[in-house]
Design an enzyme around this catalytic site. Sequence first.
Site, PDB file in Angstrom:
ATOM      1  N   TRP A 154     -79.003  41.209  15.872  1.00 50.15           N
ATOM      2  CA  TRP A 154     -79.329  41.838  14.589  1.00 50.15           C
ATOM      3  C   TRP A 154     -80.704  42.511  14.578  1.00 50.15           C
ATOM      4  O   TRP A 154     -80.999  43.245  13.650  1.00 50.15           O
ATOM      5  CB  TRP A 154     -79.280  40.796  13.456  1.00 50.15           C
ATOM      6  CG  TRP A 154     -80.054  39.543  13.787  1.00 50.15           C
ATOM      7  CD1 TRP A 154     -79.523  38.375  14.273  1.00 50.15           C
ATOM      8  CD2 TRP A 154     -81.465  39.343  13.711  1.00 50.15           C
ATOM      9  NE1 TRP A 154     -80.518  37.459  14.504  1.00 50.15           N
ATOM     10  CE2 TRP A 154     -81.728  38.038  14.164  1.00 50.15           C
ATOM     11  CE3 TRP A 154     -82.551  40.130  13.310  1.00 50.15           C
ATOM     12  CZ2 TRP A 154     -83.020  37.495  14.227  1.00 50.15           C
ATOM     13  CZ3 TRP A 154     -83.830  39.595  13.377  1.00 50.15           C
ATOM     14  CH2 TRP A 154     -84.050  38.295  13.827  1.00 50.15           C
ATOM     15  N   PRO A 179     -70.628  43.335  16.876  1.00 48.95           N
ATOM     16  CA  PRO A 179     -72.024  43.390  16.449  1.00 48.95           C
ATOM     17  C   PRO A 179     -72.446  42.061  15.828  1.00 48.95           C
ATOM     18  O   PRO A 179     -71.608  41.219  15.533  1.00 48.95           O
ATOM     19  CB  PRO A 179     -72.008  44.499  15.393  1.00 48.95           C
ATOM     20  CG  PRO A 179     -70.636  44.430  14.800  1.00 48.95           C
ATOM     21  CD  PRO A 179     -69.714  43.950  15.892  1.00 48.95           C
ATOM     22  N   GLU A 253     -79.246  40.035  28.386  1.00 49.26           N
ATOM     23  CA  GLU A 253     -80.642  40.250  27.987  1.00 49.26           C
ATOM     24  C   GLU A 253     -80.939  39.172  26.964  1.00 49.26           C
ATOM     25  O   GLU A 253     -80.477  39.231  25.827  1.00 49.26           O
ATOM     26  CB  GLU A 253     -80.762  41.676  27.424  1.00 49.26           C
ATOM     27  CG  GLU A 253     -82.165  42.198  27.482  1.00 49.26           C
ATOM     28  CD  GLU A 253     -82.891  41.926  26.187  1.00 49.26           C
ATOM     29  OE1 GLU A 253     -83.615  40.900  26.151  1.00 49.26           O
ATOM     30  OE2 GLU A 253     -82.726  42.704  25.252  1.00 49.26           O
ATOM     31  N   LEU A 254     -81.673  38.143  27.400  1.00 47.61           N
ATOM     32  CA  LEU A 254     -81.781  36.917  26.603  1.00 47.61           C
ATOM     33  C   LEU A 254     -83.185  36.752  26.008  1.00 47.61           C
ATOM     34  O   LEU A 254     -83.910  37.721  25.837  1.00 47.61           O
ATOM     35  CB  LEU A 254     -81.369  35.727  27.473  1.00 47.61           C
ATOM     36  CG  LEU A 254     -80.011  35.917  28.179  1.00 47.61           C
ATOM     37  CD1 LEU A 254     -79.689  34.751  29.094  1.00 47.61           C
ATOM     38  CD2 LEU A 254     -78.889  36.123  27.171  1.00 47.61           C
ATOM     39  N   CYS A 287     -87.375  40.506  21.203  1.00 48.00           N
ATOM     40  CA  CYS A 287     -87.389  39.571  22.337  1.00 48.00           C
ATOM     41  C   CYS A 287     -88.563  39.850  23.263  1.00 48.00           C
ATOM     42  O   CYS A 287     -88.937  38.999  24.063  1.00 48.00           O
ATOM     43  CB  CYS A 287     -86.061  39.592  23.071  1.00 48.00           C
ATOM     44  SG  CYS A 287     -85.460  41.243  23.306  1.00 48.00           S
TER      45      CYS A 287
HETATM   46  P1  ADP Z   1     -79.991  35.437  17.651  1.00 47.70           P
HETATM   47  O1  ADP Z   1     -80.732  34.160  17.786  1.00 47.70           O
HETATM   48  O2  ADP Z   1     -80.754  36.663  17.993  1.00 47.70           O
HETATM   49  O3  ADP Z   1     -79.194  35.562  16.382  1.00 47.70           O
HETATM   50  P2  ADP Z   1     -77.524  34.853  18.987  1.00 47.70           P
HETATM   51  O4  ADP Z   1     -77.404  34.613  20.467  1.00 47.70           O
HETATM   52  O5  ADP Z   1     -77.211  33.745  18.074  1.00 47.70           O
HETATM   53  O6  ADP Z   1     -78.986  35.410  18.824  1.00 47.70           O
HETATM   54  O7  ADP Z   1     -76.658  36.121  18.558  1.00 47.70           O
HETATM   55  C1  ADP Z   1     -76.506  37.277  19.346  1.00 47.70           C
HETATM   56  C2  ADP Z   1     -75.083  37.775  19.241  1.00 47.70           C
HETATM   57  O8  ADP Z   1     -74.210  36.769  19.756  1.00 47.70           O
HETATM   58  C3  ADP Z   1     -74.613  38.031  17.820  1.00 47.70           C
HETATM   59  O9  ADP Z   1     -73.700  39.103  17.822  1.00 47.70           O
HETATM   60  C4  ADP Z   1     -73.904  36.734  17.461  1.00 47.70           C
HETATM   61  O10 ADP Z   1     -72.965  36.896  16.419  1.00 47.70           O
HETATM   62  C5  ADP Z   1     -73.235  36.425  18.791  1.00 47.70           C
HETATM   63  N1  ADP Z   1     -72.865  35.017  18.965  1.00 47.70           N
HETATM   64  C6  ADP Z   1     -73.422  33.910  18.425  1.00 47.70           C
HETATM   65  N2  ADP Z   1     -72.779  32.799  18.826  1.00 47.70           N
HETATM   66  C7  ADP Z   1     -71.775  33.212  19.642  1.00 47.70           C
HETATM   67  C8  ADP Z   1     -70.742  32.544  20.385  1.00 47.70           C
HETATM   68  N3  ADP Z   1     -70.620  31.223  20.383  1.00 47.70           N
HETATM   69  N4  ADP Z   1     -69.891  33.317  21.112  1.00 47.70           N
HETATM   70  C9  ADP Z   1     -70.020  34.652  21.142  1.00 47.70           C
HETATM   71  N5  ADP Z   1     -70.966  35.332  20.486  1.00 47.70           N
HETATM   72  C10 ADP Z   1     -71.826  34.628  19.740  1.00 47.70           C
END
Ligand code: ADP
Length: 485
Positions: A154, A179, A253-254, A287
Amino acid sequence: MKDNKLKRYNIYIEGEWINAYNGETIEVHNPATGEVLGYVPNGGEAETKEAITAAEKALKEWRELPANVRSGYLKKAFHIMMEQQNELAEIITLEQGKPLNEAVGEVQYAAGFLEWYAEECKRVYGETIPAWSPNKRMIVIKQPVGVVAAITPWNFPAAMITRKMAPALAAGCTVVLKPATQTPLTAIKLFEIFETAGIPKGVINLVTGSAKAIGKTLMEDERVRKLTFTGSTEVGKKLMEQSAKTVKNLSLELGGHAPLIVFDDADIDKAIEGTIASKLRNCGQTCIASNRFYVHEKVKEQFIKKLKDKLKNYKVGNGMETGVEIGPLIDGNSFEKVKEHIKDALDKGATLEFGGKAHHSGINHKGGYFIQPTLLSNITNQMLITKEETFGPIIPVITFETEEEVIKMANDTNYGLAAYFFTESLSRAVKVAEKLEFGIIGINDGKVSSPQAPFGGYKESGIGREGGHYGIEGFLETKYISMKI
Ligand code: ADP
């Protein structure tokens, strides 16, 4: 209770705008106010499977198109996006919170990927290799990996999509995008732009809804050959595990935990400028945000004084209002985490030099999570803030005395995305840049992202690189052809 006056948006599968099959929707909120902006479909396994089928079907023709034809679609999308930049920027500010001028900057950055890969598309070269026998010829060609799953965050709701989709489409891949749940409206608007640009049916597909269900379906489906993900290290690891069964090609990209080092030979004004650029953009929610500030003992006082003077002028508020430079945090969880980092540091002996105030003004306990830019000194390595990514506008200052000591502290993390340092010494600049274990280094520079440059991390910050000619490689397979003549 649903507000019937608000817009219900659709997902996009095989060129059709549709509802979730069960008709369910989810609310999208304005993080500055907590208001509901609209409803998007709560898609899941069934819609995702359908999107994969559409992408697989479209792949055959899309990958065969001459590169200049694919390039034409990307260029057209770039021009439409630039024409509609203000409209798109407003959507970003409304659902993500960043100040409107920053949102315009994001749209231009995001459009830059479309333009850049429209060009790079035409330069996917192969190779001929000298054989060791006169009757052999050895040729290498590059081909698209196939159907791509793209999962985006987001914090840059437009740029993270184009950074993945532009090189994927340029390479000849087709895409299913999920998204972030918080920011689907930007994605929907982008897809309207792609549709107007004439991108053929099925080449791009968009599914909103349950992250877990969509993610799992994408990862378990053998027709999906590649995952490109930007988000937390925790979710990245989960997706990696889920993708292991079908051995997918991965670009991840973490998280990051960027150090910013101010050496005693730094130009302090440049260091202040770099601190603000790398920390306060998007309310610290990037990030590559600097997260740990190592300032040499000799220049600490000067750095803190000058920075305090700058921070005093920052206006925090709703990003739609003129003059606001720092918007809200994305949600209540982020708000609690940032407050906890400040409290933990103060409890363990940190000094509050500036800021620290947080307030919640949103309706129904949603949105409106504002936090002042905050400067803390006397930080020690025992504090949470030095160990975890904060994702907020907090500047914790830690002092150091030697180059060796500070490099050790900077590298002492499982993350390795970005690092910044400030020095006027040329030889120190080269030496320190080489010793820091991070994928992106800013030397006297706090603003490092650019469509033509490689973006990605060492260690648990990820796998692969996005951006520039590196970015298209992740969407290509290398095929070796051996020919006896
Ligand atoms: P942030 O901490 O930046 O919100 P997330 O890793 O939670 O990062 O989210 C990044 C993306 O991964 C978003 O599109 C979110 O909806 C998605 N996401 C979150 N949990 C899962 C999951 N278990 N499987 C697949 N996608 C996920």
